[in-house]
Design a protein around this motif. Structure first.
Motif, mmCIF file in Angstrom:
data_model
loop_
_atom_site.group_PDB
_atom_site.id
_atom_site.type_symbol
_atom_site.label_atom_id
_atom_site.label_comp_id
_atom_site.label_asym_id
_atom_site.label_seq_id
_atom_site.Cartn_x
_atom_site.Cartn_y
_atom_site.Cartn_z
ATOM 1 N N ALA A 1 0.969 -1.260 0.403
ATOM 2 C CA ALA A 1 -0.243 -0.338 -0.132
ATOM 3 C C ALA A 1 0.918 1.010 0.075
ATOM 4 C CB ALA A 1 -0.705 0.082 1.131
ATOM 5 N N PRO A 2 1.949 1.459 0.952
ATOM 6 C CA PRO A 2 2.603 2.738 0.766
ATOM 7 C C PRO A 2 3.450 2.368 -0.183
ATOM 8 C CG PRO A 2 3.175 0.786 2.708
ATOM 9 C CD PRO A 2 2.354 0.869 2.138
ATOM 10 N N LEU A 3 3.772 1.497 -1.453
ATOM 11 C CA LEU A 3 4.276 1.697 -2.734
ATOM 12 C C LEU A 3 2.904 2.110 -3.735
ATOM 13 C CD1 LEU A 3 6.098 1.314 -4.775
ATOM 14 C CD2 LEU A 3 5.839 -0.488 -4.898
ATOM 15 N N LEU A 4 2.174 2.160 -3.280
ATOM 16 C CA LEU A 4 1.042 2.107 -4.303
ATOM 17 C C LEU A 4 0.166 3.789 -3.725
ATOM 18 C CD1 LEU A 4 -1.529 1.477 -6.213
ATOM 19 C CD2 LEU A 4 -3.005 0.733 -4.347
ATOM 20 N N ILE A 5 0.721 4.203 -2.662
ATOM 21 C CA ILE A 5 0.333 5.699 -2.433
ATOM 22 C C ILE A 5 1.424 6.956 -3.572
ATOM 23 C CG2 ILE A 5 0.604 7.320 -1.344
ATOM 24 C CD1 ILE A 5 0.121 5.473 1.317
ATOM 25 N N THR A 6 2.843 6.095 -3.649
ATOM 26 C CA THR A 6 3.383 7.360 -4.366
ATOM 27 C C THR A 6 3.092 6.627 -5.874
ATOM 28 O OG1 THR A 6 5.298 6.511 -2.890
ATOM 29 C CG2 THR A 6 5.612 7.250 -5.430
ATOM 30 N N ILE A 7 2.633 5.623 -6.295
ATOM 31 C CA ILE A 7 2.091 5.719 -7.833
ATOM 32 C C ILE A 7 0.986 6.446 -8.044
ATOM 33 C CG2 ILE A 7 1.475 3.986 -9.961
ATOM 34 C CD1 ILE A 7 2.613 1.533 -7.924
ATOM 35 N N ARG A 8 0.157 6.722 -7.215
ATOM 36 C CA ARG A 8 -1.032 7.549 -7.504
ATOM 37 C C ARG A 8 -0.675 8.833 -7.344
ATOM 38 N NH1 ARG A 8 -3.515 2.926 -9.163
ATOM 39 N NH2 ARG A 8 -5.070 2.514 -8.812
ATOM 40 N N LEU A 9 0.406 9.256 -6.641
ATOM 41 C CA LEU A 9 0.555 10.655 -6.811
ATOM 42 C C LEU A 9 1.655 10.714 -8.092
ATOM 43 C CD1 LEU A 9 2.397 10.517 -3.401
ATOM 44 C CD2 LEU A 9 0.116 12.170 -4.073
ATOM 45 N N GLU A 10 2.013 9.748 -8.357
ATOM 46 C CA GLU A 10 3.033 9.315 -9.894
ATOM 47 C C GLU A 10 2.100 9.916 -10.916
ATOM 48 O OE1 GLU A 10 5.724 6.605 -9.592
ATOM 49 O OE2 GLU A 10 6.946 7.637 -8.876
ATOM 50 N N GLU A 11 0.564 9.298 -11.018
ATOM 51 C CA GLU A 11 -0.359 8.936 -11.851
ATOM 52 C C GLU A 11 -1.353 10.663 -11.412
ATOM 53 O OE1 GLU A 11 -0.577 4.633 -12.196
ATOM 54 O OE2 GLU A 11 -2.505 5.732 -11.369
ATOM 55 N N TYR A 12 -0.667 11.143 -10.681
ATOM 56 C CA TYR A 12 -1.920 12.349 -10.836
ATOM 57 C C TYR A 12 -3.442 12.223 -9.427
ATOM 58 C CZ TYR A 12 1.377 15.248 -13.347
ATOM 59 O OH TYR A 12 2.363 15.468 -13.626
ATOM 60 N N ASP A 13 -3.561 10.606 -9.091
ATOM 61 C CA ASP A 13 -4.727 11.080 -8.778
ATOM 62 C C ASP A 13 -4.439 11.311 -7.185
ATOM 63 O OD1 ASP A 13 -6.797 9.694 -7.778
ATOM 64 O OD2 ASP A 13 -6.661 7.445 -8.150
ATOM 65 N N TYR A 14 -4.524 12.332 -6.549
ATOM 66 C CA TYR A 14 -4.601 12.228 -5.487
ATOM 67 C C TYR A 14 -5.378 11.827 -4.185
ATOM 68 C CZ TYR A 14 -1.361 15.742 -7.992
ATOM 69 O OH TYR A 14 -0.110 16.382 -8.561
ATOM 70 N N ASP A 15 -6.552 12.650 -4.637
ATOM 71 C CA ASP A 15 -7.473 11.364 -3.512
ATOM 72 C C ASP A 15 -7.436 9.653 -3.939
ATOM 73 O OD1 ASP A 15 -8.749 13.483 -4.651
ATOM 74 O OD2 ASP A 15 -10.408 13.279 -5.460
ATOM 75 N N GLY A 16 -6.706 9.342 -4.443
ATOM 76 C CA GLY A 16 -7.010 7.731 -4.568
ATOM 77 C C GLY A 16 -5.256 7.993 -3.534
ATOM 78 N N ALA A 17 -4.548 8.713 -3.506
ATOM 79 C CA ALA A 17 -3.519 8.686 -2.627
ATOM 80 C C ALA A 17 -3.955 8.963 -1.494
ATOM 81 C CB ALA A 17 -2.494 9.451 -3.357
ATOM 82 N N VAL A 18 -4.260 10.102 -0.629
ATOM 83 C CA VAL A 18 -5.163 10.051 0.285
ATOM 84 C C VAL A 18 -5.425 9.625 0.610
ATOM 85 C CG1 VAL A 18 -6.489 11.814 1.614
ATOM 86 C CG2 VAL A 18 -4.727 13.219 -0.219
ATOM 87 N N ALA A 19 -6.482 8.566 0.229
ATOM 88 C CA ALA A 19 -7.943 7.802 0.550
ATOM 89 C C ALA A 19 -7.042 6.570 1.251
ATOM 90 C CB ALA A 19 -8.639 6.863 -0.373
ATOM 91 N N ILE A 20 -5.710 5.984 0.597
ATOM 92 C CA ILE A 20 -5.091 5.038 1.013
ATOM 93 C C ILE A 20 -4.222 5.504 2.068
ATOM 94 C CG2 ILE A 20 -3.452 3.665 0.741
ATOM 95 C CD1 ILE A 20 -4.211 3.706 -2.603
ATOM 96 N N ALA A 21 -3.795 6.965 2.636
ATOM 97 C CA ALA A 21 -3.097 6.827 2.798
ATOM 98 C C ALA A 21 -3.522 8.034 4.033
ATOM 99 C CB ALA A 21 -1.607 9.013 2.802
ATOM 100 N N ALA A 22 -4.951 7.726 4.544
ATOM 101 C CA ALA A 22 -6.192 8.139 5.249
ATOM 102 C C ALA A 22 -6.636 6.674 6.292
ATOM 103 C CB ALA A 22 -6.884 8.897 4.900
ATOM 104 N N LEU A 23 -6.268 5.872 5.481
ATOM 105 C CA LEU A 23 -7.305 4.363 5.695
ATOM 106 C C LEU A 23 -5.013 4.013 6.336
ATOM 107 C CD1 LEU A 23 -9.057 2.315 5.961
ATOM 108 C CD2 LEU A 23 -7.956 1.270 3.641
ATOM 109 N N LEU A 24 -4.778 3.468 5.972
ATOM 110 C CA LEU A 24 -2.974 3.079 6.734
ATOM 111 C C LEU A 24 -3.041 4.698 8.187
ATOM 112 C CD1 LEU A 24 -0.452 2.835 3.704
ATOM 113 C CD2 LEU A 24 -1.931 1.467 5.462
ATOM 114 N N LEU A 25 -3.079 5.388 7.835
ATOM 115 C CA LEU A 25 -2.969 6.638 9.645
ATOM 116 C C LEU A 25 -4.165 6.541 10.047
ATOM 117 C CD1 LEU A 25 -1.633 9.109 10.933
ATOM 118 C CD2 LEU A 25 -3.677 10.207 9.541
#
Length: 284
Positions: free
Chosen positions: A236-260
Motif C-alpha cells: 500500500a505505501p508504494l501504491l500511494i507513491t504510484i497514485r501521486l505519480e499518476e496525479y490521482d491525489y484523491d486515491g493517494a489520500v484515501a489509502i494514506a488516511a486508511l493507513l493513518l
C-alpha cells in the motif's frame, strides 16, 4: 515580606521548574507544526473526498490487493517478531555469555540502518542468485520478490520494538516467584506459563502493536525485496507513491488516511493495554 516577593514565592511554589511554561509552549508549538498540522491537513483532505470518493478509491481491485497484502504481511511479521523478540530478550536478560553486549547492540541496528540499505542487503542475500536464496531455490522456495520476502523485511524492522518493550520488564522481574513455584512442585513450563507470561503479556502486546504499526507504513526496506508486481507483491505505501505519480491525489489520500487510522488505532491500543491489565499507567 513585600507583596511582590510573596507573589513570586507563590509562583515558585506552584511551578518549581523554571521556564516550564516557555518550554511547554515551544514544545507544543513545534509538535503542532511538525506532526499535528500535516496530520490535520491529511484528515481534512480525506474528509473532503466524501463517501463516493472513498468508495471509488477503496473498491479498486489493485488497492484492495495492496491493502490486503500490507495488513496481512504486517500482522504475520509482527507475530513472528513478537515470538522471536521474546526469545532474544529472554536470552539477553537471563543469560551471561561472551558477545552478550554485542548482541544487545545489534538489536538496535534496524533503528540506525537506513531502510533502503536493509532492503538492498536482504535482496542480495535472499534473491535467487544470493547466498541463501540459491540454496532455497534448489528446493523450490522463493523468498525475494514474493510475499515471504516482504514478511522477512518487516520482521527485520519490527524485531527491535518487541525486544526493547520486553527487556525492561524482564530486568525488573524478580526470580523469587519462579523459585517459589518450583519449590511447590511446578516444572519450568508451568512456572513460565503461570508466573512469567502474565507479567510479560502487557509489554509483549505493546511490542506487537508497535511492530504491526511500523510494518504498515514501511516502504524502503520492502520495495527492493518485494518485486512490486501489481495485485501480487505491491504494498500500500508504494501504491500511494504510484497514485501521486499518476496525479490521482484523491486515491493517494484515501489509502494514506486508511493507513493513518490503522496506525492510530494501534497506538491507542498500546495506551489502553495498561488499563486492560489493571495498571494505572505505563511504566517509564
Amino acid at each position: 515580606m513585600s507583596a511582590i516577593a510573596l507573589k513570586l514565592r507563590r509562583a515558585r511554589a506552584r511551578n518549581p521548574l523554571p521556564g516550564f511554561g516557555l518550554s511547554l509552549g515551544l514544545g507544543m508549538a513545534w509538535l503542532g507544526v511538525v506532526v499535528l498540522l500535516p496530520l490535520a491537513a491529511l484528515a481534512v483532505r480525506a474528509a473532503g473526498l466524501g463517501a463516493h470518493g472513498w468508495l471509488r478509491a477503496i473498491r479498486d481491485e489493485r488497492v484492495q490487493a495492496a491493502l490486503t497484502l500490507s495488513f496481512g504481511a504486517a500482522f504475520a511479521a509482527a507475530l513472528l517478531a513478537a515470538l522471536v523478540g521474546a526469545l532474544v530478550a529472554w536470552v539477553i536478560v537471563r543469560y551471561r555469555f561472551p558477545g552478550r553486549r554485542l548482541l544487545d547492540a545489534v538489536v538496535d541496528l534496524p533503528f540506525a540502518l537506513p531502510t533502503a540499505v536493509a532492503g538492498i542487503a536482504l535482496t542480495a542475500i535472499y534473491a535467487p542468485t544470493g547466498w541463501v536464496g540459491q540454496l532455497l531455490a534448489a528446493y523450490g522456495i522463493k523468498v525475494a520478490y514474493a510475499t515471504p520476502g516482504i514478511v522477512l523485511a518487516l520482521v527485520f524492522i519490527g524485531l527491535p520494538f518487541v525486544v526493547r518493550s520486553l527487556q525492561p520488564v524482564l530486568e525488573t522481574l524478580s526470580r523469587e516467584p519462579e523459585e517459589a513455584a518450583a519449590s511447590l512442585g511446578a516444572n519450568r513450563f508451568t512456572a513460565l506459563r503461570r508466573v512469567v507470561v502474565p507479567e510479560l503479556l502487557p509489554a509483549w502486546l505493546t511490542g506487537f502493536s508497535l511492530a504491526f504499526a511500523r510494518g504498515l507504513g514501511e516502504y524502503g526496506s520492502v520495495i527492493f525485496i518485494a518485486g512490486n508486481l501489481p495485485y501480487r507483491t505491491e504494498i500500500a505505501p508504494l501504491l500511494i507513491t504510484i497514485r501521486l505519480e499518476e496525479y490521482d491525489y484523491d486515491g493517494a489520500v484515501a489509502i494514506a488516511a486508511l493507513l493513518l487510522v490503522a496506525s492510530f488505532l494501534c497506538l491507542l491500543a498500546i495506551n489502553l493495554i495498561p488499563l486492560l491489565f489493571g495498571r494505572g499507567g505505563r511504566d517509564g
